[in-house]
Design an enzyme around this catalytic site. Structure first.
Site, PDB file in Angstrom:
ATOM      1  N   GLY A   1       0.825  -1.215   0.000  1.00  0.00           N
ATOM      2  CA  GLY A   1       0.000   0.000   0.000  1.00  0.00           C
ATOM      3  C   GLY A   1       0.851   1.254   0.000  1.00  0.00           C
TER       4      GLY A   1
ATOM      5  N   SER B   1       1.561   3.394  -3.308  1.00  0.00           N
ATOM      6  CA  SER B   1       1.171   4.421  -4.285  1.00  0.00           C
ATOM      7  C   SER B   1      -0.225   4.985  -4.012  1.00  0.00           C
ATOM      8  CB  SER B   1       1.177   3.826  -5.693  1.00  0.00           C
ATOM      9  OG  SER B   1       2.398   3.213  -5.953  1.00  0.00           O
TER      10      SER B   1
ATOM     11  N   GLU C   1      12.857  -5.153  -2.991  1.00  0.00           N
ATOM     12  CA  GLU C   1      11.901  -5.299  -4.089  1.00  0.00           C
ATOM     13  C   GLU C   1      12.607  -5.241  -5.440  1.00  0.00           C
ATOM     14  OE1 GLU C   1       8.505  -2.645  -3.659  1.00  0.00           O
ATOM     15  OE2 GLU C   1       7.895  -3.087  -5.709  1.00  0.00           O
TER      16      GLU C   1
ATOM     17  N   GLU D   1      13.407   5.753 -15.073  1.00  0.00           N
ATOM     18  CA  GLU D   1      13.970   7.109 -14.945  1.00  0.00           C
ATOM     19  C   GLU D   1      14.412   7.366 -13.504  1.00  0.00           C
ATOM     20  OE1 GLU D   1      11.111   6.347 -16.504  1.00  0.00           O
ATOM     21  OE2 GLU D   1      11.854   6.641 -18.542  1.00  0.00           O
TER      22      GLU D   1
HETATM   23  C1  FAD Z   1       2.478  -3.613 -12.834  1.00  0.00           C
HETATM   24  C2  FAD Z   1       2.477  -2.639 -11.693  1.00  0.00           C
HETATM   25  C3  FAD Z   1       2.212  -3.084 -10.413  1.00  0.00           C
HETATM   26  C4  FAD Z   1       2.172  -2.169  -9.351  1.00  0.00           C
HETATM   27  N1  FAD Z   1       1.850  -2.620  -8.102  1.00  0.00           N
HETATM   28  C5  FAD Z   1       1.783  -1.745  -7.074  1.00  0.00           C
HETATM   29  C6  FAD Z   1       1.392  -2.194  -5.772  1.00  0.00           C
HETATM   30  O1  FAD Z   1       1.087  -3.373  -5.566  1.00  0.00           O
HETATM   31  N2  FAD Z   1       1.348  -1.282  -4.765  1.00  0.00           N
HETATM   32  C7  FAD Z   1       1.687   0.025  -4.954  1.00  0.00           C
HETATM   33  O2  FAD Z   1       1.683   0.781  -3.989  1.00  0.00           O
HETATM   34  N3  FAD Z   1       2.023   0.491  -6.195  1.00  0.00           N
HETATM   35  C8  FAD Z   1       2.067  -0.366  -7.250  1.00  0.00           C
HETATM   36  N4  FAD Z   1       2.395   0.090  -8.515  1.00  0.00           N
HETATM   37  C9  FAD Z   1       2.614   1.516  -8.731  1.00  0.00           C
HETATM   38  C10 FAD Z   1       4.062   1.859  -8.994  1.00  0.00           C
HETATM   39  O3  FAD Z   1       4.782   1.876  -7.803  1.00  0.00           O
HETATM   40  C11 FAD Z   1       4.077   3.205  -9.732  1.00  0.00           C
HETATM   41  O4  FAD Z   1       3.556   2.962 -11.024  1.00  0.00           O
HETATM   42  C12 FAD Z   1       5.455   3.811  -9.855  1.00  0.00           C
HETATM   43  O5  FAD Z   1       5.960   4.198  -8.607  1.00  0.00           O
HETATM   44  C13 FAD Z   1       5.430   5.053 -10.773  1.00  0.00           C
HETATM   45  O6  FAD Z   1       4.443   5.947 -10.389  1.00  0.00           O
HETATM   46  P1  FAD Z   1       3.346   6.449 -11.453  1.00  0.00           P
HETATM   47  O7  FAD Z   1       2.829   5.260 -12.164  1.00  0.00           O
HETATM   48  O8  FAD Z   1       2.386   7.299 -10.743  1.00  0.00           O
HETATM   49  O9  FAD Z   1       4.164   7.297 -12.518  1.00  0.00           O
HETATM   50  P2  FAD Z   1       4.697   8.801 -12.357  1.00  0.00           P
HETATM   51  O10 FAD Z   1       5.499   8.943 -11.127  1.00  0.00           O
HETATM   52  O11 FAD Z   1       3.581   9.749 -12.575  1.00  0.00           O
HETATM   53  O12 FAD Z   1       5.692   8.868 -13.601  1.00  0.00           O
HETATM   54  C14 FAD Z   1       5.243   8.943 -14.968  1.00  0.00           C
HETATM   55  C15 FAD Z   1       6.494   9.048 -15.843  1.00  0.00           C
HETATM   56  O13 FAD Z   1       7.252  10.209 -15.456  1.00  0.00           O
HETATM   57  C16 FAD Z   1       8.562   9.842 -15.066  1.00  0.00           C
HETATM   58  N5  FAD Z   1       9.011  10.655 -13.946  1.00  0.00           N
HETATM   59  C17 FAD Z   1       8.368  10.909 -12.782  1.00  0.00           C
HETATM   60  N6  FAD Z   1       9.120  11.664 -11.980  1.00  0.00           N
HETATM   61  C18 FAD Z   1      10.281  11.886 -12.632  1.00  0.00           C
HETATM   62  C19 FAD Z   1      11.477  12.575 -12.321  1.00  0.00           C
HETATM   63  N7  FAD Z   1      11.662  13.206 -11.160  1.00  0.00           N
HETATM   64  N8  FAD Z   1      12.462  12.572 -13.236  1.00  0.00           N
HETATM   65  C20 FAD Z   1      12.320  11.922 -14.418  1.00  0.00           C
HETATM   66  N9  FAD Z   1      11.219  11.263 -14.769  1.00  0.00           N
HETATM   67  C21 FAD Z   1      10.208  11.240 -13.890  1.00  0.00           C
HETATM   68  C22 FAD Z   1       8.463   8.378 -14.658  1.00  0.00           C
HETATM   69  O14 FAD Z   1       9.702   7.717 -14.746  1.00  0.00           O
HETATM   70  C23 FAD Z   1       7.444   7.859 -15.658  1.00  0.00           C
HETATM   71  O15 FAD Z   1       8.089   7.563 -16.858  1.00  0.00           O
HETATM   72  C24 FAD Z   1       2.432  -0.799  -9.583  1.00  0.00           C
HETATM   73  C25 FAD Z   1       2.718  -0.368 -10.885  1.00  0.00           C
HETATM   74  C26 FAD Z   1       2.733  -1.262 -11.928  1.00  0.00           C
HETATM   75  C27 FAD Z   1       2.991  -0.735 -13.316  1.00  0.00           C
END
Ligand code: FAD
Length: 541
Positions: free
Chosen positions: A135, A137, A253, A372
């Site tokens: 838990g 994100s 992880e 990234e």
């Molecule tokens: C298959 C899968 C399973 C998951 N399971 C879980 C789970 O069980 N529990 C949980 O808590 N979360 C889970 N997640 C969420 C995961 O942790 C997030 O997807 C991840 O941390 C990225 O956050 P976001 O998707 O909001 O992307 P964002 O943070 O919004 O990023 C979008 C894009 O912008 C880029 N970006 C963002 N900030 C920067 C920066 N400072 N510099 C350069 N580039 C940047 C990123 O690299 C990405 O390419 C899961 C995700 C996936 C895809």
């Protein structure tokens, strides 16, 4: 002073534990008795959720196998666990029901939990009776996890939690999840005031909305916590110290073989569909993937050995995850591109795995920290590493030892290190727009990718001459490209020493055969069934 930036990223020699072949044999015998359809990404997906399989594995002592016996573990080493994990992943076994508990929540409880929590949770986890979810994100907090808005307020005997978690894999079938939340308002240090809570997913006030993946599978959830009461005894670790704990959890992880092997069942099916006399495009693709896998497994095992020695290889784990998840995706792309040239024609098993794996690929480079974010972590370490000056680097003599391919491969790996060091020194000293190049994120990410190629080449030279030549020759081209890109015009001049290393890199990668020629030969030998058994021999126990 280190002689190279790569020394700052050095890993201990990768060594399998004593008895690894026998352990592999035991796991394979167990797997042969289980009924399941091998799938790609079966560790992190809804289609890998099988409580009966997890319970059967638990009965063999292979869940929580590194935990002390008094908590239901088997008291085995982290490297033994690594071997078992590799076997399960390579087989595409349905391991996701126990995955989070075994990989990260159990170790977090051992490190930060109270005695009461350990006694309550660990034995049930090791028996695969309780499943856990993550838990972390939220809708507004992805990469910037410290911005979580879920809050816990002190009440009599515990905490009242308000907020919504998102992308929570398996929350609809798990028993508990560990929630990262704010227990005091953000101050100057935004990492302070965060706390981890163990929350029963059946608590009053919890509601779960399914979120389907783009192909319709219910894997994720949005979990709303509406005034959920969490007793004091369910705080994990210290109140306010959640950030440090989460960082440690993320290192676990990121570091495992699941960041390399998610698409291995597809690679095995591709090899099984190929024949030794197949089209060179098929054999080259297969040989290149098998060679790359060998070097990546070596790097990944090196991270496991560092963890086993009690070190904290967070940066190396980030680098290996970047390389490994790119490989997982490239398995899909290479198999897709080569498939039309298979002599055998259509292969239903290969097509099914290809379609399934392709749909999994977007997640590989996002979950557990995006590519990234990982590159920024690696770059931070690189730009602060102590390095020699340009003159000293320019004076390095790199020559192949002997006439063979391994000598060429070792020289490529050495010259690549010098190119990385030169690029780092340049990026730290050259200023544009009023600041050093190394302060620009695009430059940092180029440096991190370059370091990845260098670490990969170093690992490959320990994998025998064939893998060494294929991997270092492939890496050489990218090292040259990035080295020159990072230096700008000065690196293209004969006044700068860069070309003393990049021109030989171009020459050595072609001498005694290009990566394509070597890969086609290796691919010819790797065509056929039982790829994993041929790559990782097992013995009887
Ligand atoms: C298959 C899968 C399973 C998951 N399971 C879980 C789970 O069980 N529990 C949980 O808590 N979360 C889970 N997640 C969420 C995961 O942790 C997030 O997807 C991840 O941390 C990225 O956050 P976001 O998707 O909001 O992307 P964002 O943070 O919004 O990023 C979008 C894009 O912008 C880029 N970006 C963002 N900030 C920067 C920066 N400072 N510099 C350069 N580039 C940047 C990123 O690299 C990405 O390419 C899961 C995700 C996936 C895809």
């Amino acid at each position: 002073m280190p002689e190279s930036a790569v020394q700052a990223l050095a890993l201990p020699p990768a060594r399998e534990p004593d008895g690894a072949p026998a352990l592999r044999g035991d796991v394979r015998a167990f797997l042969a008795e289980q009924v399941f359809v091998p799938r790609c990404d079966a560790w992190g997906s809804a289609w890998g959720w099988s409580p009966p399989f997890s319970r059967a594995l638990a009965a063999r002592g292979w869940i929580g196998m590194t935990w002390p016996r008094r908590y239901g573990g088997a008291g085995r080493s982290a490297l033994d666990r690594y071997v078992v994990t590799e076997e399960l992943l390579a087989a595409g076994a349905p391991v996701s029901a126990h995955w989070v508990a075994d990989r990260q929540t159990g170790p977090a409880l051992l490190r930060f939990g109270t005695e009461e929590q350990r006694e309550r949770f660990l034995p049930a986890m090791a028996r695969a009776e309780w499943a856990f979810a993550i838990g972390m994100s939220e809708a507004g907090s992805g990469s910037d996890l410290a911005s979580v808005a879920t809050r816990a307020e002190r009440v009599d005997g515990g905490w009242r939690v308000e907020g919504t978690k998102k992308w929570t894999g398996g929350a609809h079938v798990a028993d508990f999840f560990v929630v990262l939340c704010r227990t005091s308002p953000p101050g100057e240090d935004r990492h302070a005031g965060l706390t981890q809570l163990i929350v029963d997913l059946r608590s009053p006030g919890i509601s779960t909305r399914p979120i389907r993946l783009m192909h319709g599978v219910h894997q994720w959830n949005e979990v709303r916590l509406d005034g959920v009461f969490v007793p004091d005894g369910m705080i994990l670790g210290e109140v306010g110290a959640g950030w440090g704990q989460v960082v440690a959890e993320l290192a676990n992880e990121r570091s495992g073989p699941e960041r390399v092997l998610s698409t291995f069942p597809l690679l095995a099916a591709f090899a099984a569909a190929a024949e030794a006399e197949d089209d060179p495009r098929v054999l080259t693709a297969l040989g290149a993937l098998v060679a790359r896998l060998a070097a990546l497994r070596r790097l990944s095992l090196g991270v496991a050995c560092a963890l086993d020695e009690g070190r904290s290889p967070e940066v190396q784990a980030a680098l290996v995850k970047d390389l490994g998840t790119a490989f997982e995706r490239d398995v899909v792309e290479a198999a897709r591109a080569a498939r039309p040239f298979l002599r055998r024609g259509s292969d239903a098993r290969l097509d099914e795995l290809l379609a399934q794996a392709q749909l999994s690929t977007p997640g590989f480079t996002l979950r557990g920290g995006t590519t990234e974010i990982l590159r920024s972590i690696v770059a931070r370490q690189l730009v602060s590493a102590a390095l020699p000056g340009v003159d000293e680097l320019a004076g390095r003599a790199v020559e192949p030892s002997g006439d063979g391919p391994l000598g060429r491969a070792m020289a490529i790996a050495e010259a690549a290190e010098v190119v990385l060091d030169l690029a780092l020194v340049h990026a730290r000293t050259r200023e544009q727009f009023g600041r050093p190049l190394a302060r620009f994120q695009a430059v940092q990410h180029h440096l991190a990718v370059l370091a990845g190629h260098v670490m990969f080449a170093r690992a490959a030279v320990d994998c025998g001459e064939e893998v060494a030549k294929i991997c270092t020759s492939a890496a050489a081209g990218e090292v040259v490209r990035l080295g020159h890109q990072l230096h700008g015009a000065v690196g293209y001049s004969d006044e700068h020493p860069l070309h003393r290393f990049t021109r030989p890199l171009w020459a050595w990668r072609d001498e005694l055969g290009t990566e394509g020629e070597w890969a086609a030969r290796l691919g010819g030998r790797m065509a056929g069934g039982e790829l994993w058994a041929r790559l990782s021999p097992a013995g009887g126990s």
